[in-house]
Enzyme design. Structure first.
Site, short mmCIF file in Angstrom:
data_model
loop_
_atom_site.label_atom_id
_atom_site.label_comp_id
_atom_site.label_asym_id
_atom_site.label_seq_id
_atom_site.Cartn_x
_atom_site.Cartn_y
_atom_site.Cartn_z
N VAL A 176 0.83 -1.19 0.00
CA VAL A 176 0.00 0.00 0.00
C VAL A 176 0.87 1.25 0.00
CG1 VAL A 176 -0.22 -0.02 2.52
CG2 VAL A 176 -1.92 1.19 1.17
N GLY A 182 2.54 11.36 7.10
CA GLY A 182 2.74 11.87 8.45
C GLY A 182 3.82 11.10 9.18
N TRP A 183 3.53 10.72 10.42
CA TRP A 183 4.49 9.97 11.23
C TRP A 183 4.33 8.46 11.05
CZ3 TRP A 183 1.97 14.36 12.92
CH2 TRP A 183 2.77 15.46 13.23
N GLY A 184 3.65 8.06 9.99
CA GLY A 184 3.56 6.64 9.65
C GLY A 184 2.52 5.86 10.40
N THR A 202 6.22 11.90 2.56
CA THR A 202 5.87 13.12 3.25
C THR A 202 6.89 14.19 2.91
OG1 THR A 202 5.57 14.18 5.43
CG2 THR A 202 7.11 12.35 5.32
N SER A 204 7.87 16.45 5.19
CA SER A 204 8.36 16.93 6.48
C SER A 204 9.56 16.11 6.94
CB SER A 204 7.26 16.86 7.54
OG SER A 204 7.80 17.02 8.84
N CYS A 361 -11.23 25.78 14.17
CA CYS A 361 -11.57 24.62 13.34
C CYS A 361 -12.66 23.78 13.99
CB CYS A 361 -10.32 23.79 13.07
SG CYS A 361 -9.12 24.61 11.99
#
Length: 390
Positions: A176, A182-184, A202, A204, A361
């Site tokens: 996949v 992100g952080w996985g 990512t 970052s 938000c």
């Protein structure tokens, strides 16, 4: 991250034209300036009025960070301010000559800048892993949780990750791709619970460093890479993108979908998890764009449809928008609880900025002014039809 210049409170007697304009607009939202309710804005500096009239939402946010106004329940303030009917009433009100020109100036200030793929990583996601570790759940999932049957943030985020896996029909050995990983968190969950393999990309550097540490020993790879730079020869059984599409920009929606289609096997499924707007726009809120998510914007159903046309069959469209309100409130509570351990690195102005971001938000989703969609797409249509998973 842009900084704001410190200011000193100023109070004057009398009522200025800007004061009258703000009072008029507030009345259309159910808010009372200096009113008795916990959601009513309490103004501490009379310069607030002119700043809001001249700067719109940018002036509103900057004046809050400057300490010119407060509200006991900021989330409820924004719930009232951002309701679709309140927005419509304000739009009608600003057609009056004394409000029209400032409103046009605010709209022009909100125009999106040219896309810079890595800027949001540098200015938002690289702020500091300590902040996000304190704010998020134990898996560090920085997207909307799924609260059906869950009563903690950890449980709600695991329920969301499991929901994604079930929607794409993930099986042991499947490969996949997670675009904007992100952080996985999803890759780790998919590997641990479903026996999947994966690649995540990512923009970052901080996310990559921590993700590689947290995912060590799992059959997954996390790369510092723009999605457009993935080797064209790589193919995957499934593709997911959880909370990244908001950073793509309308000019690149079609490119994004073509890249996903290129890497997705013919019988695979793609799950797009994105915040969405009720109207088609080409820019974001000026304050959010300047201080939180540069170059971001919320896609509409029409824009997603145009981007996918001829590339995918839409198999399922699930709106989880109401779940984001509770997620954001949980994040805010976590930051407040952890603040004593964070304040040596992040000052009080940052705390006000972050509070404004999270509670604005939360109010937006509570007002149903924005949505959270999970869209399942296939390249050729699922034989016999897709069985919706909830």
């Amino acid at each position: 991250m842009p900084t704001l210049e410190p200011t000193r409170p100023v109070r004057h007697r009398g009522t200025s034209p800007a004061h009258c304009v703000v009072l008029e607009l507030a009345a259309h939202t159910g808010l009372t300036i200096d009113g008795p309710n916990p959601w009513d804005p309490q103004v501490h500096d009379d310069r607030f009025y002119r700043r809001v009239v001249r700067g719109g939402s940018l002036g509103l946010g900057e004046s809050y960070v400057d300490g010119w106004w407060d509200a006991e329940r900021l989330d409820e303030t924004f719930c009232r301010l951002l309701r679709p009917d309140a927005r419509a009433a304000v739009r009608r009100a600003i057609r009056s000559p004394r409000v029209l020109l400032p409103a046009i100036a605010a709209a022009l200030a909100g125009r999106a800048r040219p896309s810079k793929a890595f800027e949001v990583g540098e200015r938002h996601y690289d702020l500091g892993n300590d902040l996000f570790e304190a704010m998020l759940d134990r898996r560090m999932v920085y997207t909307c949780a799924y609260w059906g049957g869950a009563d903690t943030l950890d449980a709600a985020q695991e329920a969301k990750l499991d929901l994604v896996c079930r929607k794409i029909g993930l099986r042991p050995g499947d490969r996949v791709l997670d675009v904007g990983c992100g952080w996985g968190s999803f890759l780790a969950f998919a590997a641990e619970r479903y026996g999947a393999h994966g690649v995540g990309v990512t923009v970052s550097e901080e996310q990559v460093a921590l993700a590689r540490e947290r995912l060590a020993g799992l059959p997954v790879e996390v790369r510092l890479q723009d999605y457009r730079d993935i080797d064209p020869s790589e193919s995957f059984d499934h593709v997911v993108s959880l909370g990244m599409f908001e950073h793509v920009g309308v000019e690149s929606y079609r490119t994004f979908m073509r890249v996903v289609a290129r890497h997705l096997k013919d019988d695979g499924l793609f799950l797009l998890h994105t915040i969405g707007g009720n109207h088609s726009v080409r820019s974001t809120d000026p304050w959010i764009g300047k201080y939180i998510f540069p170059n971001s914007m919320l896609p509409s159903i029409r824009q997603i449809g145009r981007a996918t046309e001829g590339l995918f069959v839409v198999e399922d469209w699930h709106n989880l928008g109401a779940h984001y309100d509770r997620t954001l409130m949980a994040w805010h509570e976590n930051v407040e609880r952890a603040w004593p351990s964070l304040q040596d690195r992040y000052d009080e102005r940052f705390r006000r900025m972050w509070t404004y971001y999270l509670l604005q938000c939360a109010g937006l989703f509570r007002a149903r002014g924005a949505q959270l969609w999970q869209v399942v797409l296939s390249k050729n249509g699922v034989p016999g039809g897709f069985a919706s998973v909830r």
